[in-house]
Design a protein around this motif. Structure first.
Motif, PDB file in Angstrom:
ATOM      1  N   ARG A   1      -4.300   5.341  -6.414  1.00  0.00           N
ATOM      2  CA  ARG A   1      -4.622   4.582  -5.210  1.00  0.00           C
ATOM      3  C   ARG A   1      -3.581   4.565  -4.089  1.00  0.00           C
ATOM      4  O   ARG A   1      -2.796   3.853  -3.558  1.00  0.00           O
ATOM      5  CB  ARG A   1      -4.388   2.949  -5.631  1.00  0.00           C
ATOM      6  N   TYR A   2      -3.651   6.106  -3.399  1.00  0.00           N
ATOM      7  CA  TYR A   2      -2.734   6.255  -2.565  1.00  0.00           C
ATOM      8  C   TYR A   2      -3.734   6.381  -1.212  1.00  0.00           C
ATOM      9  O   TYR A   2      -4.868   6.514  -1.168  1.00  0.00           O
ATOM     10  CB  TYR A   2      -2.184   7.899  -2.522  1.00  0.00           C
ATOM     11  N   VAL A   3      -2.900   5.934  -0.064  1.00  0.00           N
ATOM     12  CA  VAL A   3      -3.475   6.045   1.069  1.00  0.00           C
ATOM     13  C   VAL A   3      -3.132   7.322   1.916  1.00  0.00           C
ATOM     14  O   VAL A   3      -1.467   7.536   1.990  1.00  0.00           O
ATOM     15  CB  VAL A   3      -3.257   4.767   1.994  1.00  0.00           C
ATOM     16  N   VAL A   4      -3.646   8.191   2.221  1.00  0.00           N
ATOM     17  CA  VAL A   4      -3.095   9.501   2.892  1.00  0.00           C
ATOM     18  C   VAL A   4      -3.248   9.415   4.170  1.00  0.00           C
ATOM     19  O   VAL A   4      -4.280   9.272   4.912  1.00  0.00           O
ATOM     20  CB  VAL A   4      -4.278  10.564   2.410  1.00  0.00           C
TER      21      VAL A   4
ATOM     22  N   LYS B   1       4.275   0.755   1.610  1.00  0.00           N
ATOM     23  CA  LYS B   1       5.449   1.567   0.994  1.00  0.00           C
ATOM     24  C   LYS B   1       5.286   3.068   1.535  1.00  0.00           C
ATOM     25  O   LYS B   1       4.419   3.924   0.974  1.00  0.00           O
ATOM     26  CB  LYS B   1       5.311   1.580  -0.374  1.00  0.00           C
ATOM     27  N   PRO B   2       5.954   3.591   2.374  1.00  0.00           N
ATOM     28  CA  PRO B   2       5.864   5.178   2.900  1.00  0.00           C
ATOM     29  C   PRO B   2       6.437   6.014   1.769  1.00  0.00           C
ATOM     30  O   PRO B   2       7.601   5.555   1.068  1.00  0.00           O
ATOM     31  CB  PRO B   2       6.669   5.111   4.152  1.00  0.00           C
TER      32      PRO B   2
ATOM     33  N   LEU C   1       1.125   1.396  10.989  1.00  0.00           N
ATOM     34  CA  LEU C   1       0.393   1.289   9.707  1.00  0.00           C
ATOM     35  C   LEU C   1       0.276   0.086   9.074  1.00  0.00           C
ATOM     36  O   LEU C   1      -0.699  -0.455   8.524  1.00  0.00           O
ATOM     37  CB  LEU C   1       1.055   2.274   8.738  1.00  0.00           C
ATOM     38  N   GLN C   2       1.250  -0.978   9.043  1.00  0.00           N
ATOM     39  CA  GLN C   2       1.272  -2.420   8.778  1.00  0.00           C
ATOM     40  C   GLN C   2       0.298  -3.022   9.458  1.00  0.00           C
ATOM     41  O   GLN C   2      -0.298  -3.925   8.755  1.00  0.00           O
ATOM     42  CB  GLN C   2       2.775  -2.930   9.042  1.00  0.00           C
TER      43      GLN C   2
ATOM     44  N   TYR D   1       0.851  -1.299   0.020  1.00  0.00           N
ATOM     45  CA  TYR D   1      -0.159  -0.048  -0.047  1.00  0.00           C
ATOM     46  C   TYR D   1       0.657   1.405  -0.021  1.00  0.00           C
ATOM     47  O   TYR D   1       1.723   1.595   0.824  1.00  0.00           O
ATOM     48  CB  TYR D   1      -1.081  -0.061   1.330  1.00  0.00           C
ATOM     49  N   GLN D   2       0.620   1.974  -0.814  1.00  0.00           N
ATOM     50  CA  GLN D   2       1.322   3.309  -0.971  1.00  0.00           C
ATOM     51  C   GLN D   2       0.632   4.469  -0.046  1.00  0.00           C
ATOM     52  O   GLN D   2      -0.509   4.917  -0.138  1.00  0.00           O
ATOM     53  CB  GLN D   2       1.193   4.024  -2.602  1.00  0.00           C
ATOM     54  N   VAL D   3       1.571   4.725   0.989  1.00  0.00           N
ATOM     55  CA  VAL D   3       1.002   5.755   2.083  1.00  0.00           C
ATOM     56  C   VAL D   3       1.575   7.008   1.937  1.00  0.00           C
ATOM     57  O   VAL D   3       3.151   7.088   2.146  1.00  0.00           O
ATOM     58  CB  VAL D   3       1.122   4.922   3.437  1.00  0.00           C
TER      59      VAL D   3
END
Length: 293
Positions: free
Chosen positions: A121-124, A58-59, A49-50, A26-28
Motif C-alpha cells: 500500500r505505497y503511494v508513489v 509518512k515520507p 501531500l498532507q 499514508y506511506q509515500v
C-alpha cells in the motif's frame, strides 16, 4: 488546490481505502527527481501531500534515490539533509557499485514478485515519466507528480479499475449465495408448534385424534386493583350474633352506674320560672308573713 479537484481526490482515495486497504499514515515513496523539482520551486512538499491526501503522511525514500542525491551535480547539501529526515526504505541495492535507476528500484519495492499488486500500500510520488508509466501497470498504486509548482494526482489506472470491478462482482456473488435457501440435509430441524404434542400418546399422534391444546389468554384476568375504588365500611350494619359475647359480672354490676352517669351527664331541661304571689302583693307562700309595703 481547487474545491472541485479536492473532492475528486477525496473520492478517489476513498476507493483505494475500500478496495486496497489504504489507511493513515499514508506511506509515500518519493523519488529524487520530485525532491529536486520541489526544492527548485520552493514548495513545502510534505504539507502539500498532507493537504491532498487529507491525513498524516509518512515520507519514505529508497537507498538508490538517496545515492542519486549524493551523486547529483551540483550537489545540494540542504536537500540531502532534508531527505535524511525521511524514513529509509531498504531496497537491498546498497551493495552495488552504482545505484539502480528510479524505475528499477521502485518497481522492485512496490511489486517485488511481479504479481501486479501493491501489497504494501505505497503511494508513489515521482516525476520520472517512465516510472509513472510502470506504476500504472500495477493495481492499486496512487501516483502523484509535480507540474509547474502544482502537486497533482493521476486518475485511477485501467488496471486498478478492472481489479476494483472484479472485487465488487465477487462480493456481490457472495451476497447472493448467502441468501439461498439451505438444503434439506443441512436445514435446521423445525420446532414443534404445539407444546403439548410431546405429552400425546403414540396412537393419538398416528391417528391424529388428539385435540390441540387451547391457547392461554394473555393479559390481566380482572381489573387493575389499583384502579378500583375501595368500598367504605357501613356503620349502620349491626354486629352478627356469633360475635356477641356474654357480659361479665363486673360489666353487669357497672351497668346501672354507667346508666346513672349517662343521665347526669345528659343536659337538664330548662324550666320556666313563675312569678310568686309575694311579688304580686299577695300572701307569702307556706304561711309566711306578707311583705311590708
Amino acid at each position: 488546490m481547487k474545491l472541485k479537484r479536492a473532492k475528486a481526490y477525496k473520492k478517489q482515495l476513498h476507493q483505494y481505502e475500500l478496495n486496497f486497504g489504504f489507511r493513515e499514515p499514508y506511506q509515500v515513496l518519493l523519488d529524487s527527481q520530485i525532491l529536486q523539482d520541489a526544492y527548485s520551486c520552493k514548495i513545502d512538499l510534505l504539507a502539500r501531500l498532507q493537504k491532498m491526501l487529507g491525513g498524516q503522511v509518512k515520507p519514505m525514500i529508497t537507498t538508490c534515490d538517496m545515492r542519486h542525491l549524493y551523486l547529483a551535480e551540483p550537489k545540494n547539501e540542504t536537500l540531502i539533509l532534508q531527505a535524511k529526515e525521511y524514513e529509509r526504505r531498504r531496497c537491498n541495492h546498497q551493495d552495488l557499485e552504482k545505484p539502480l535507476s528510479t524505475l528499477e528500484c521502485l518497481s522492485s519495492v512496490v511489486d517485488p514478485k511481479d504479481n501486479a499488486t501493491n501489497k504494501h500500500r505505497y503511494v508513489v510520488a515521482a516525476n520520472d515519466p517512465s516510472t509513472r508509466a510502470k506504476m500504472r501497470q500495477i493495481a492499486g498504486v496512487p501516483i502523484i507528480y509535480l507540474s509547474k509548482s502544482i502537486v497533482l494526482m493521476e486518475s485511477m489506472a485501467d488496471v486498478t479499475e478492472q481489479h476494483r470491478e472484479r472485487e465488487e462482482k465477487s462480493k456481490f456473488k457472495l451476497g447472493l449465495k448467502g441468501q439461498r435457501k439451505p438444503d434439506a440435509a443441512t436445514a435446521p430441524k423445525r420446532k414443534r408448534e404445539d407444546e403439548g404434542q410431546g405429552d400425546q400418546s403414540i396412537g393419538d399422534q398416528a391417528t391424529g385424534d388428539a385435540k390441540p391444546k387451547a391457547k392461554k389468554r394473555k393479559g390481566p384476568k380482572g381489573p387493575n386493583p389499583l384502579s378500583v375504588k375501595k368500598p367504605k365500611n357501613d356503620k349502620t350494619t349491626k354486629p352478627s350474633a356469633t360475635k356477641k359475647s356474654r357480659p361479665s359480672t363486673s360489666e353487669a354490676n357497672g351497668g346501672d352506674s354507667q346508666r346513672g352517669d349517662r343521665e347526669e351527664s345528659a343536659p337538664r331541661k330548662r324550666r320556666r320560672k313563675h312569678k310568686s304571689k309575694a311579688d304580686d302583693g299577695g300572701d307569702a307562700p307556706d304561711g309566711g308573713e306578707p311583705a311590708s309595703p
